[in-house]
Design an enzyme around this catalytic site. Structure first.
Site, mmCIF file in Angstrom:
data_model
loop_
_atom_site.group_PDB
_atom_site.id
_atom_site.type_symbol
_atom_site.label_atom_id
_atom_site.label_comp_id
_atom_site.label_asym_id
_atom_site.label_seq_id
_atom_site.Cartn_x
_atom_site.Cartn_y
_atom_site.Cartn_z
ATOM 1 N N ASP A 65 0.821 -1.212 0.000
ATOM 2 C CA ASP A 65 0.000 0.000 0.000
ATOM 3 C C ASP A 65 0.854 1.261 0.000
ATOM 4 O O ASP A 65 2.071 1.213 0.209
ATOM 5 C CB ASP A 65 -0.951 0.006 1.214
ATOM 6 N N ASN A 136 -7.147 -2.959 14.545
ATOM 7 C CA ASN A 136 -8.551 -3.259 14.215
ATOM 8 C C ASN A 136 -8.673 -4.465 13.279
ATOM 9 O O ASN A 136 -9.735 -4.715 12.731
ATOM 10 C CB ASN A 136 -9.220 -2.035 13.568
ATOM 11 N N HIS A 138 -7.023 -4.910 10.432
ATOM 12 C CA HIS A 138 -6.792 -4.694 9.007
ATOM 13 C C HIS A 138 -5.516 -5.385 8.537
ATOM 14 O O HIS A 138 -4.571 -5.560 9.309
ATOM 15 C CB HIS A 138 -6.806 -3.204 8.625
ATOM 16 N N GLU A 143 -9.590 -2.105 5.599
ATOM 17 C CA GLU A 143 -10.215 -1.842 6.891
ATOM 18 C C GLU A 143 -11.511 -2.664 6.999
ATOM 19 O O GLU A 143 -12.112 -3.006 5.978
ATOM 20 C CB GLU A 143 -10.577 -0.348 6.982
HETATM 21 C C1 F6R Z 1 1.614 -1.451 6.090
HETATM 22 C C2 F6R Z 1 0.278 -2.001 6.226
HETATM 23 C C3 F6R Z 1 -0.444 -2.016 7.511
HETATM 24 C C4 F6R Z 1 0.446 -2.362 8.717
HETATM 25 C C5 F6R Z 1 -0.364 -2.358 10.002
HETATM 26 C C6 F6R Z 1 0.498 -2.612 11.213
HETATM 27 O O1 F6R Z 1 2.092 -1.578 4.771
HETATM 28 O O2 F6R Z 1 -0.251 -2.428 5.255
HETATM 29 O O3 F6R Z 1 -1.478 -2.970 7.432
HETATM 30 O O4 F6R Z 1 1.022 -3.611 8.517
HETATM 31 O O5 F6R Z 1 -1.033 -1.136 10.136
HETATM 32 O O6 F6R Z 1 1.402 -1.545 11.342
HETATM 33 P P1 F6R Z 1 2.523 -1.566 12.486
HETATM 34 O O7 F6R Z 1 3.479 -2.638 12.096
HETATM 35 O O8 F6R Z 1 3.137 -0.197 12.423
HETATM 36 O O9 F6R Z 1 1.839 -1.846 13.768
#
Ligand code: F6R
Length: 265
Positions: A65, A136, A138, A143
Site C-alpha cells: 500500500d 482493528n 486490518h 479496513e
Molecule cells: C503497512 C500495512 C499495515 C500495517 C499495520 C500494522 O504496509 O499495510 O497494514 O502492517 O497497520 O502496522 P505496524 O506494524 O506499524 O503496527
C-alpha cells in the site's frame, strides 16, 4: 492452514523464512509491508545481504500500500520508508520494486489499480507476502468490513488507523486519510503468507484473526481461508490465544476449532 509461531525474536524467525524462500527461488516475487513491525526483520535481511548470505538481485517486490495523495519523495511516504529500511541497503534492482503510486490522479486510480494487479500477475504472482496487522484487524489498508475478494483500490482509512499512524507524524492533522491498497483477494492469491505482530495492542486482533469467526469485521480472519499462512508473534501479541491444550481438547470434542490450526510455543 495457519501455523502460529510464538517467539521473542520475530526478526530472526521471519528473516530466516524469507531467506529460505529467496534461496529456494532466487527470482521470487515478494509482497512487502511497511509499519513498525517488519523493521527488525528488514534489518536482519540487510545484515544477511551485507554478509553475502542472501541476495535480492533477481527478486521482484510489490508493496501492499501507499498513502494517497503523497509524493514518493515525501519522508512519510511508504516509498521513503522502504528505501530507508530496506531497498537502499540491499542489492535489489530498482526496476523490480513496485509500490502503489501515491500521486496518481484520483480519476486514474481505478486504472492504476488494474495495472498494479496486472503487474503482479505478469511477474508470476506473489510467492511470499509479508503482512503486519492493524489493531482493528486490518491487513494492508483493508479496513473492516473489506470484502474478501477485494482487489487493489483506493480506500479511506478508519479513525482507529489514523490514530494508530499518528505516532509517525508531528501533527494528527498531517496523517493521510486515504490510501491505495492491495485487496484481500490480492493477498489471498499469494502462494504463502507471513504475518507478523508484536505487543499487547495487537493481542485482540490476533485472537480475532486466528481464532475468531471468518468475517469481514476482522479482515485478517480471511487468512483462515488460505492454505499456507505462518503467523509469527511475540508473547504479548499471543496473550489472548487459547493455550495449546485448549485447542487440542476442543478438537477432540469437536467444538468447531479448526483442526488445521497449529500453534507452537
Ligand atoms: C503497512 C500495512 C499495515 C500495517 C499495520 C500494522 O504496509 O499495510 O497494514 O502492517 O497497520 O502496522 P505496524 O506494524 O506499524 O503496527
Amino acid at each position: 492452514m495457519i501455523t502460529t509461531i510464538i517467539t521473542d525474536d520475530i526478526a530472526s524467525y521471519a528473516a530466516q523464512l524469507i531467506g529460505e524462500q529467496l534461496r529456494a527461488k532466487p527470482k521470487s516475487v515478494l509482497g512487502l509491508a511497511t509499519g513498525s513491525t517488519p523493521i527488525s526483520v528488514y534489518d536482519r535481511l540487510i545484515e544477511m545481504v551485507q554478509c553475502d548470505t542472501l541476495s535480492f538481485k533477481n527478486v521482484v517486490t510489490f508493496n501492499l500500500d501507499e498513502y494517497h495523495p503523497i509524493q514518493a519523495e515525501d519522508p512519510q511516504s511508504y516509498m521513503s520508508f522502504m528505501r530507508e529500511h530496506l531497498f537502499d541497503h540491499i542489492d535489489i534492482d530498482k526496476m523490480n520494486i513496485h509500490i502503489p503510486n501515491g500521486m496518481v490522479p484520483a480519476e486514474d486510480v481505478a486504472d492504476f489499480a488494474i495495472q498494479y494487479e496486472k503487474a503482479i500477475g505478469d511477474a508470476g504472482g506473489i510467492d511470499l507476502q509479508v503482512l503486519g496487522i492493524g489493531s482493528n484487524g486490518h491487513i494492508a489498508f483493508n479496513e473492516p468490513p473489506s470484502e474478501f475478494d477485494s482487489r487493489t483500490r483506493y480506500v479511506s482509512l478508519t479513525d482507529q488507523t489514523i490514530a494508530d499512524n499518528a505516532r509517525f507524524f508531528e501533527r494528527r492533522e498531517d496523517v493521510p486519510i486515504h490510501a491505495i491498497t492491495m485487496g484481500i483477494g490480492t493477498i489471498l492469491a499469494a502462494r504463502r503468507i507471513l504475518m507478523l505482530a508484536t505487543g499487547p495492542t495487537k493481542a485482540m486482533a490476533i485472537k480475532n484473526a486466528i481464532e475468531g469467526s471468518v468475517s469481514t469485521a476482522c479482515p485478517a480472519s480471511a487468512l483462515q481461508l488460505h492454505r499456507a499462512v505462518t503467523v509469527v508473534i511475540d508473547a504479548n501479541a499471543a496473550a489472548l490465544l487459547m493455550p495449546v491444550t485448549a485447542v487440542l481438547e476442543a478438537d477432540e470434542t469437536n467444538l468447531g476449532i479448526q483442526d488445521e490450526h497449529h500453534i507452537w510455543w
